[in-house]
Design a protein around this motif. Structure first.
Motif, mmCIF file in Angstrom:
data_model
loop_
_atom_site.group_PDB
_atom_site.id
_atom_site.type_symbol
_atom_site.label_atom_id
_atom_site.label_comp_id
_atom_site.label_asym_id
_atom_site.label_seq_id
_atom_site.Cartn_x
_atom_site.Cartn_y
_atom_site.Cartn_z
ATOM 1 N N ARG A 274 4.517 -18.105 32.154
ATOM 2 C CA ARG A 274 5.784 -18.562 32.726
ATOM 3 C C ARG A 274 6.519 -19.329 31.629
ATOM 4 O O ARG A 274 5.895 -19.850 30.702
ATOM 5 C CB ARG A 274 5.570 -19.500 33.924
ATOM 6 C CG ARG A 274 4.825 -18.908 35.097
ATOM 7 C CD ARG A 274 4.813 -19.894 36.267
ATOM 8 N NE ARG A 274 3.914 -19.496 37.329
ATOM 9 C CZ ARG A 274 3.775 -20.142 38.478
ATOM 10 N NH1 ARG A 274 4.499 -21.245 38.709
ATOM 11 N NH2 ARG A 274 2.928 -19.725 39.399
ATOM 12 N N THR A 275 7.822 -19.404 31.743
ATOM 13 C CA THR A 275 8.569 -20.226 30.789
ATOM 14 C C THR A 275 8.293 -21.692 31.090
ATOM 15 O O THR A 275 7.873 -22.061 32.199
ATOM 16 C CB THR A 275 10.066 -19.953 30.890
ATOM 17 O OG1 THR A 275 10.537 -20.384 32.186
ATOM 18 C CG2 THR A 275 10.380 -18.478 30.687
ATOM 19 N N ARG A 285 4.126 -31.479 34.499
ATOM 20 C CA ARG A 285 4.750 -32.443 33.608
ATOM 21 C C ARG A 285 3.831 -32.715 32.415
ATOM 22 O O ARG A 285 2.640 -32.388 32.446
ATOM 23 C CB ARG A 285 5.061 -33.753 34.343
ATOM 24 C CG ARG A 285 6.010 -33.579 35.535
ATOM 25 C CD ARG A 285 6.278 -34.887 36.236
ATOM 26 N NE ARG A 285 7.111 -35.796 35.457
ATOM 27 C CZ ARG A 285 8.449 -35.737 35.432
ATOM 28 N NH1 ARG A 285 9.102 -34.811 36.123
ATOM 29 N NH2 ARG A 285 9.130 -36.618 34.737
ATOM 30 N N SER A 286 4.391 -33.318 31.373
ATOM 31 C CA SER A 286 3.581 -33.724 30.227
ATOM 32 C C SER A 286 2.554 -34.758 30.673
ATOM 33 O O SER A 286 2.712 -35.402 31.723
ATOM 34 C CB SER A 286 4.469 -34.297 29.121
ATOM 35 O OG SER A 286 5.350 -33.314 28.629
ATOM 36 N N LEU A 287 1.523 -34.953 29.866
ATOM 37 C CA LEU A 287 0.438 -35.843 30.239
ATOM 38 C C LEU A 287 0.927 -37.266 30.479
ATOM 39 O O LEU A 287 0.396 -37.981 31.327
ATOM 40 C CB LEU A 287 -0.646 -35.826 29.146
ATOM 41 C CG LEU A 287 -1.939 -36.562 29.459
ATOM 42 C CD1 LEU A 287 -2.632 -35.953 30.669
ATOM 43 C CD2 LEU A 287 -2.871 -36.535 28.257
ATOM 44 N N ASP A 288 1.951 -37.682 29.739
ATOM 45 C CA ASP A 288 2.482 -39.037 29.911
ATOM 46 C C ASP A 288 3.469 -39.142 31.061
ATOM 47 O O ASP A 288 4.076 -40.195 31.269
ATOM 48 C CB ASP A 288 3.140 -39.513 28.614
ATOM 49 C CG ASP A 288 4.279 -38.608 28.161
ATOM 50 O OD1 ASP A 288 4.650 -37.670 28.901
ATOM 51 O OD2 ASP A 288 4.794 -38.824 27.039
ATOM 52 N N PRO A 293 9.009 -30.143 27.400
ATOM 53 C CA PRO A 293 10.083 -29.922 26.422
ATOM 54 C C PRO A 293 11.050 -28.841 26.896
ATOM 55 O O PRO A 293 10.654 -27.862 27.532
ATOM 56 C CB PRO A 293 9.333 -29.474 25.165
ATOM 57 C CG PRO A 293 7.945 -29.940 25.346
ATOM 58 C CD PRO A 293 7.667 -29.926 26.807
ATOM 59 N N ALA A 294 12.295 -29.026 26.567
ATOM 60 C CA ALA A 294 13.327 -28.044 26.923
ATOM 61 C C ALA A 294 13.417 -27.001 25.818
ATOM 62 O O ALA A 294 14.392 -26.945 25.059
ATOM 63 C CB ALA A 294 14.661 -28.740 27.144
ATOM 64 N N ARG A 295 12.357 -26.194 25.708
ATOM 65 C CA ARG A 295 12.312 -25.155 24.678
ATOM 66 C C ARG A 295 12.110 -23.790 25.327
ATOM 67 O O ARG A 295 11.486 -23.676 26.383
ATOM 68 C CB ARG A 295 11.168 -25.409 23.692
ATOM 69 C CG ARG A 295 11.333 -26.670 22.860
ATOM 70 C CD ARG A 295 10.305 -26.714 21.736
ATOM 71 N NE ARG A 295 10.491 -25.616 20.781
ATOM 72 C CZ ARG A 295 9.671 -25.387 19.754
ATOM 73 N NH1 ARG A 295 8.617 -26.166 19.570
ATOM 74 N NH2 ARG A 295 9.893 -24.379 18.944
ATOM 75 N N ALA A 296 12.633 -22.787 24.697
ATOM 76 C CA ALA A 296 12.534 -21.417 25.222
ATOM 77 C C ALA A 296 11.182 -20.829 24.851
ATOM 78 O O ALA A 296 11.072 -19.919 24.028
ATOM 79 C CB ALA A 296 13.671 -20.568 24.671
#
Length: 345
Positions: A274-275, A285-288, A293-296
């Protein structure tokens, strides 16, 4: 007087509870199989078989001088036979594996290696387009930075596995390749050592991988993955680069999963992508706790210990690491170690 004439004490005359039934007999604990012993008949059969290998190698262009040197004192190794036949006794969780592998000592030593070899790693990274922390992480996971490379003579180990192993055709081909290394790279077969399964040197390449990926980075005239650090690091980097490493991305990241709304067990697997935007929409979500990140980028979910254990979103570079070792435990710990080595101490 013995004291027995007056009869037993009063308490002994009281009604006693029935004795408990005898405990069921326990099956005997399994015993380890006896170590393999090579009989004289087997030694004779091995010698005849080895003569066939010699003829095959000569037909492929390996010189008589090389074969005389490499095969002169080859022996079938009982310990290799035992290790090849040994079955795993249980499953180690990823949590346990990671605790064993990602030790403070390994992380600190890796940082030391990064500093001591900074100039060399910059050159290697630039040539092969691989970030230095991944090169060093592979080095650290495979042989603890060259400290644990295996003490088996490779020619003997491969000959044993080709003659009396579970995959004789595969190991016979690897044995012929090992003889080619002696011929082409002038490696002394007495010091050509590695694991019982034939993996060699500080990067644990099989002989066939040696010819595909090993590098003579320092220009010494031969590819020395046993003792020369430039060749070791360049060979690891060349492997990653050749099988598709992308220096513009990382391996993946540890994440937290939502308490509801995502069937992690169904969504996990390297065959599913998945994207990052889609994972974020599903509540990952990230671990923190920060947004992804808003990356393709497309990512797969890896949960080595199931939905209740640690979770990771992994990218195509993770698959590249798995070309090296097809284990999610190994690939994940390489990524985690690389993160530690790439971060400020």
């Amino acid at each position: 007087m013995t004291g027995c004439a007056g009869g037993p004490p009063a308490a002994a005359n009281a009604q006693q509870p029935p004795a408990p039934p005898p405990a069921p007999a326990q099956p005997p604990a399994p015993t380890a199989p006896a170590p393999t012993v090579i009989t004289p008949e087997q030694q004779a059969d091995f010698a005849r078989w080895l003569e066939g290998v010699r003829q095959e190698a000569q037909a492929q262009g390996i010189s008589k001088a090389t074969l005389d040197l490499a095969l002169a004192n080859v022996q079938e190794l009982p310990r290799v036979i035992d290790l090849d036949r040994k079955q795993p006794e249980g499953t180690v969780t990823f949590a346990t594996y990671a605790d064993r592998v990602l030790t403070k000592d390994r992380i600190q030593r890796g940082r030391d290696m990064m500093r001591q070899n900074a100039a060399l790693l910059a050159q290697v990274g630039a040539k092969y387009h691989v970030q230095p922390q991944y090169i060093v992480a592979l080095w650290g996971l495979e042989t603890n930075y060259g400290r644990v490379t295996g003490g088996f003579r490779i020619i003997d180990a491969l000959a044993t596995l080709a003659h009396d192993g579970r995959r004789p055709a595969y190991f016979r081909k690897e044995l012929i390749q090992a003889l080619r290394i002696v011929e082409e790279d002038k490696v002394d077969p007495a010091t050509m050592k590695g694991s019982w399964a034939g993996a060699m040197g500080q990067v644990q390449f099989m002989p066939s991988a040696f010819f595909k990926f090993a590098q003579d980075f320092d220009g010494c005239g031969r590819r020395d993955i046993w003792t020369r650090t430039p060749d070791v690091l360049a060979s690891a980097a060349n492997y990653l680069s050749t099988v598709g490493w992308d220096a513009g991305t990382t391996w993946g990241r540890e994440v937290t999963l939502p308490a509801k709304g995502l069937d992690a067990a169904a969504a996990a697997g390297l065959d599913k992508k998945r994207t990052l935007a889609e994972w974020a929409k599903a509540g990952v979500r990230s671990l923190d706790g920060k947004p992804l990140p808003a990356r393709a980028l497309s990512a797969s979910l890896v949960i080595p210990d199931g939905p209740d254990g640690r979770a990771f979103l992994v990218y195509d570079n993770y698959r590249t690491i798995m070309n090296w070792n097809r284990s999610t435990y190994f690939a994940t710990t390489v990524g985690l170690l690389a993160d530690q080595l790439g971060a400020a101490p």
